[in-house]
Design a protein around this motif. Structure first.
Motif, PDB file in Angstrom:
ATOM      1  N   ALA A 104       0.812  -1.216   0.000  1.00 23.31           N
ATOM      2  CA  ALA A 104       0.000   0.000   0.000  1.00 23.31           C
ATOM      3  C   ALA A 104       0.846   1.267   0.000  1.00 23.31           C
ATOM      4  N   GLY A 105       2.070   1.181   0.440  1.00 21.37           N
ATOM      5  CA  GLY A 105       2.934   2.352   0.549  1.00 21.37           C
ATOM      6  C   GLY A 105       3.793   2.264   1.790  1.00 21.37           C
ATOM      7  N   ALA A 106       4.611   3.276   2.019  1.00 23.51           N
ATOM      8  CA  ALA A 106       5.516   3.270   3.169  1.00 23.51           C
ATOM      9  C   ALA A 106       5.715   4.681   3.701  1.00 23.51           C
ATOM     10  N   ILE A 107       6.138   4.743   4.942  1.00 25.74           N
ATOM     11  CA  ILE A 107       6.508   5.999   5.594  1.00 25.74           C
ATOM     12  C   ILE A 107       7.916   5.820   6.142  1.00 25.74           C
ATOM     13  N   VAL A 108       8.760   6.794   5.914  1.00 25.15           N
ATOM     14  CA  VAL A 108      10.122   6.776   6.461  1.00 25.15           C
ATOM     15  C   VAL A 108      10.235   7.899   7.483  1.00 25.15           C
ATOM     16  N   ALA A 109      10.688   7.558   8.686  1.00 25.10           N
ATOM     17  CA  ALA A 109      10.763   8.538   9.776  1.00 25.10           C
ATOM     18  C   ALA A 109      11.933   8.195  10.692  1.00 25.10           C
ATOM     19  N   PRO A 110      12.461   9.170  11.442  1.00 25.80           N
ATOM     20  CA  PRO A 110      13.622   8.909  12.307  1.00 25.80           C
ATOM     21  C   PRO A 110      13.280   7.988  13.470  1.00 25.80           C
ATOM     22  N   ASN A 111      14.230   7.151  13.837  1.00 26.66           N
ATOM     23  CA  ASN A 111      14.155   6.394  15.089  1.00 26.66           C
ATOM     24  C   ASN A 111      15.571   5.995  15.479  1.00 26.66           C
ATOM     25  N   GLY A 112      15.717   4.956  16.278  1.00 28.43           N
ATOM     26  CA  GLY A 112      17.048   4.539  16.709  1.00 28.43           C
ATOM     27  C   GLY A 112      17.020   3.102  17.171  1.00 28.43           C
ATOM     28  N   ALA A 113      18.179   2.604  17.594  1.00 23.36           N
ATOM     29  CA  ALA A 113      18.275   1.240  18.099  1.00 23.36           C
ATOM     30  C   ALA A 113      19.428   1.179  19.091  1.00 23.36           C
ATOM     31  N   PHE A 114      19.415   0.127  19.917  1.00 22.59           N
ATOM     32  CA  PHE A 114      20.489  -0.068  20.895  1.00 22.59           C
ATOM     33  C   PHE A 114      20.413  -1.488  21.436  1.00 22.59           C
ATOM     34  N   TRP A 115      21.342  -1.813  22.366  1.00 21.43           N
ATOM     35  CA  TRP A 115      21.371  -3.134  23.009  1.00 21.43           C
ATOM     36  C   TRP A 115      20.863  -2.932  24.435  1.00 21.43           C
ATOM     37  N   PRO A 116      19.568  -3.119  24.674  1.00 26.28           N
ATOM     38  CA  PRO A 116      18.966  -2.705  25.948  1.00 26.28           C
ATOM     39  C   PRO A 116      19.545  -3.392  27.177  1.00 26.28           C
ATOM     40  N   TYR A 117      19.741  -4.703  27.128  1.00 30.90           N
ATOM     41  CA  TYR A 117      20.246  -5.428  28.293  1.00 30.90           C
ATOM     42  C   TYR A 117      21.608  -4.903  28.720  1.00 30.90           C
ATOM     43  N   ARG A 118      22.490  -4.707  27.763  1.00 33.27           N
ATOM     44  CA  ARG A 118      23.845  -4.272  28.118  1.00 33.27           C
ATOM     45  C   ARG A 118      23.854  -2.867  28.702  1.00 33.27           C
ATOM     46  N   LEU A 119      23.024  -1.975  28.150  1.00 30.34           N
ATOM     47  CA  LEU A 119      22.979  -0.617  28.696  1.00 30.34           C
ATOM     48  C   LEU A 119      22.485  -0.635  30.132  1.00 30.34           C
ATOM     49  N   ILE A 120      21.359  -1.293  30.381  1.00 31.15           N
ATOM     50  CA  ILE A 120      20.746  -1.233  31.711  1.00 31.15           C
ATOM     51  C   ILE A 120      21.587  -1.971  32.749  1.00 31.15           C
ATOM     52  N   THR A 121      22.146  -3.130  32.415  1.00 28.72           N
ATOM     53  CA  THR A 121      22.973  -3.827  33.402  1.00 28.72           C
ATOM     54  C   THR A 121      24.219  -3.018  33.741  1.00 28.72           C
ATOM     55  N   ASN A 122      24.733  -2.283  32.787  1.00 27.40           N
ATOM     56  CA  ASN A 122      25.917  -1.471  33.087  1.00 27.40           C
ATOM     57  C   ASN A 122      25.570  -0.199  33.861  1.00 27.40           C
ATOM     58  N   ILE A 123      24.350   0.307  33.705  1.00 21.94           N
ATOM     59  CA  ILE A 123      23.907   1.396  34.585  1.00 21.94           C
ATOM     60  C   ILE A 123      23.772   0.872  36.012  1.00 21.94           C
ATOM     61  N   TRP A 124      23.234  -0.357  36.156  1.00 21.06           N
ATOM     62  CA  TRP A 124      23.166  -0.959  37.491  1.00 21.06           C
ATOM     63  C   TRP A 124      24.574  -1.086  38.097  1.00 21.06           C
ATOM     64  N   ALA A 125      25.529  -1.498  37.293  1.00 20.45           N
ATOM     65  CA  ALA A 125      26.900  -1.634  37.796  1.00 20.45           C
ATOM     66  C   ALA A 125      27.432  -0.287  38.268  1.00 20.45           C
ATOM     67  N   GLN A 126      27.138   0.760  37.521  1.00 20.88           N
ATOM     68  CA  GLN A 126      27.552   2.107  37.892  1.00 20.88           C
ATOM     69  C   GLN A 126      26.903   2.531  39.214  1.00 20.88           C
TER      70      GLN A 126
END
Length: 500
Positions: free
Chosen positions: A208-230
């Motif tokens: 039917a069509g498409a929409i292109v828009a900004p977003n992002g990605a990351f590795w959630p487990y690694r970020l949050i566990t390392n914030i816990w370590a901090q």
């Protein structure tokens, strides 16, 4: 949704939504995100539970981490001697945060029309800005140091949103139009494509069509566990993280201890708390039976799959979403929710892709120890179905791993944030007791969780959050007692009736 979701099927789904979700299961399917486990914190626990704590946080994902970090960092120096204990049923960050899609994207542009119809433009705009602000906070956390940038793999991308049917595409275009009209700082960021343009520029099938828009990605487990370590390093004497310590029950007894009246029962013993924060999302109804049906689990499916030379490497540039109106097959009793999402590992080229097609009795469940057969079969066909190059149509991609995870949905499709009324907890002696909540993110945790945890922590500290927290998110007695707003059947009809 094609096919008819009959009243009897809705009744089945309603019964599932009102069930006790029970505790997180001991042996969940293994998510790629959690490999390898954090070397020091994955199974961290004290030799014995603390006897008392000022703040007991149940859940160690994005939300629980945000509550703890904000409590420590936003508290005035005069009240900086409190203790925080985090209780996690399994290993650290092993729930939805360690099992999700890894995409940093806002649901609001596509849902703006329905949000404004239900809650008005003022609240819809506030929700939009809340989501965008939260996503920026996730980028800031991931970029807070060179080490965190490397660990989190946070990056900005363009999302190619493909639509399989005209109804979904036209509805999305109208919603985006209203979004840009009422959230002016977002104007001009979206691009509309015809099916031929989408195929030529992005190698996608978008009937039917498409929409292109900004977003992002990351590795959630690694970020949050390392914030816990901090946090463990910075607040070693005041922060206790207790993994493999499920809270089986909460009772209240102010006669024996007025300061710490809440008793959290676990297989390792009891801990008394002054305040309790529920960051348990899809499992919330276990400890808060009055919320069953108002918040309920939905089992999601995620996978990692091998890319091909023909598909190429796009992990630092693109992510993909695929939307249709949903499908129901009465003969097999399977339903497809109509939303798929994926991103690519920028280092290995492996593709993370998730989406739901499950049997009716395997949809609103809280058991992530297995993946339903229709889910596994469906997910292995997704990449050839949506991409024109890389796989032959009708073939299957090479699947590396498939896992399930439990999302928390609410009857009105908005998170529950703030102090819980006594009518819900049935514990305490005043209308506003000492139990708080940040849960119910409806499959879109990344634009909601961190700010929701932050809001709860600031409210606990007496800090005004009305400048950023949408009033419609508050877990007020008025909202929870609103039979129309919190009616489960219309919510299920919306969920299984296709993307708004």
């Amino acid at each position: 949704m094609t096919g008819q979701v009959t009243p009897s099927i809705l009744a089945e789904l309603e019964a599932q939504a009102r069930n006790d979700p029970q505790l997180p299961r001991a042996n969940p399917t293994v998510a790629t995100w959690q490999l390898p486990p954090h070397p020091t914190l994955s199974e961290i626990q004290s030799e014995s539970l603390p006897k008392v704590t000022d703040y007991a946080i149940i859940g160690s994902g994005v939300t629980g981490c945000s509550v703890a970090k904000t409590l420590f960092e936003a508290a005035p120096p005069s009240s900086s001697s409190f203790s925080v204990t985090v209780l996690e049923a399994r290993t650290l960050t092993s729930g939805a945060t360690g099992r999700n899609g890894g995409v940093l994207t806002s649901f609001v542009p596509g849902d703006y029309k329905i949000l404004s119809e239900h809650f008005g433009h003022e609240q819809a705009v506030k929700i939009a800005r809340y989501a965008n602000s939260t996503l920026e906070k996730m980028h800031a956390l991931g970029n807070s140091s060179d080490e965190f940038r490397r660990i989190s793999e946070v990056r900005r991308l363009q999302d190619v949103v493909c639509f399989e049917d005209k109804e979904s595409f036209e509805g999305a275009l109208e919603s985006y139009r209203l979004y840009e009209e009422h959230v002016p700082e977002e104007r001009g960021k979206m691009r509309k494509l015809t099916p031929k343009e989408a195929e030529r520029e992005y190698n996608v099938r978008a009937s039917a069509g498409a929409i292109v828009a900004p977003n992002g990605a990351f590795w959630p487990y690694r970020l949050i566990t390392n914030i816990w370590a901090q946090l463990c390093s910075s607040y070693q004497s005041r922060l206790s993280i207790e993994t493999k310590t499920p809270v089986t029950e909460i009772t209240y007894d102010s006669n024996s201890d007025k300061t710490y009246p809440y008793i959290l029962h676990t297989p390792r013993g009891e801990i008394r708390a002054a305040k309790v924060i529920h960051a348990t999302n899809g499992y919330t109804g276990h400890l808060l039976p009055e919320l069953r049906g108002k918040i309920y689990p939905v089992r999601g499916t995620m996978s990692t799959q091998k890319s091909t030379q023909g598909f190429g490497r796009h992990g630092n540039a693109l992510s993909w979403s695929m939307i249709n109106s949903g499908r129901y097959d009465g003969e097999s009793r399977t339903m497809e929710l109509g939303l798929y999402y994926g991103c690519q590992n920028p280092h290995t080229g492996d593709i993370f892709v998730g989406g739901e097609r499950a049997k009716v009795d395997e949809m609103l469940v809280s058991d992530d120890t297995e993946v339903g057969v229709p889910c596994a079969e469906n997910i292995s066909n997704i990449l050839p179905r949506f991409f024109t190059k890389g796989w032959e149509e009708g073939s299957k991609a090479e699947v590396i791993r498939v896992w399930s995870g439990i999302m928390g949905f609410t009857a009105d499709r908005l998170p529950l944030v703030g102090a819980l009324p006594l009518s819900v907890t049935k514990r305490g002696t005043s209308e506003q007791g000492g139990e708080w909540i940040a849960a119910g993110f409806n499959g879109y945790g990344m634009p909601l969780c961190w700010s929701s945890g932050e809001a709860v922590a600031k409210m606990l500290l007496g800090i005004d959050v009305s400048d950023f927290l949408p009033e419609t998110f508050l877990a007020s007695k008025e909202r929870l007692d609103d039979g129309k707003r919190m009616a489960i059947v219309p919510a299920l009809q919306l969920l299984f009736g296709g993307h708004p």
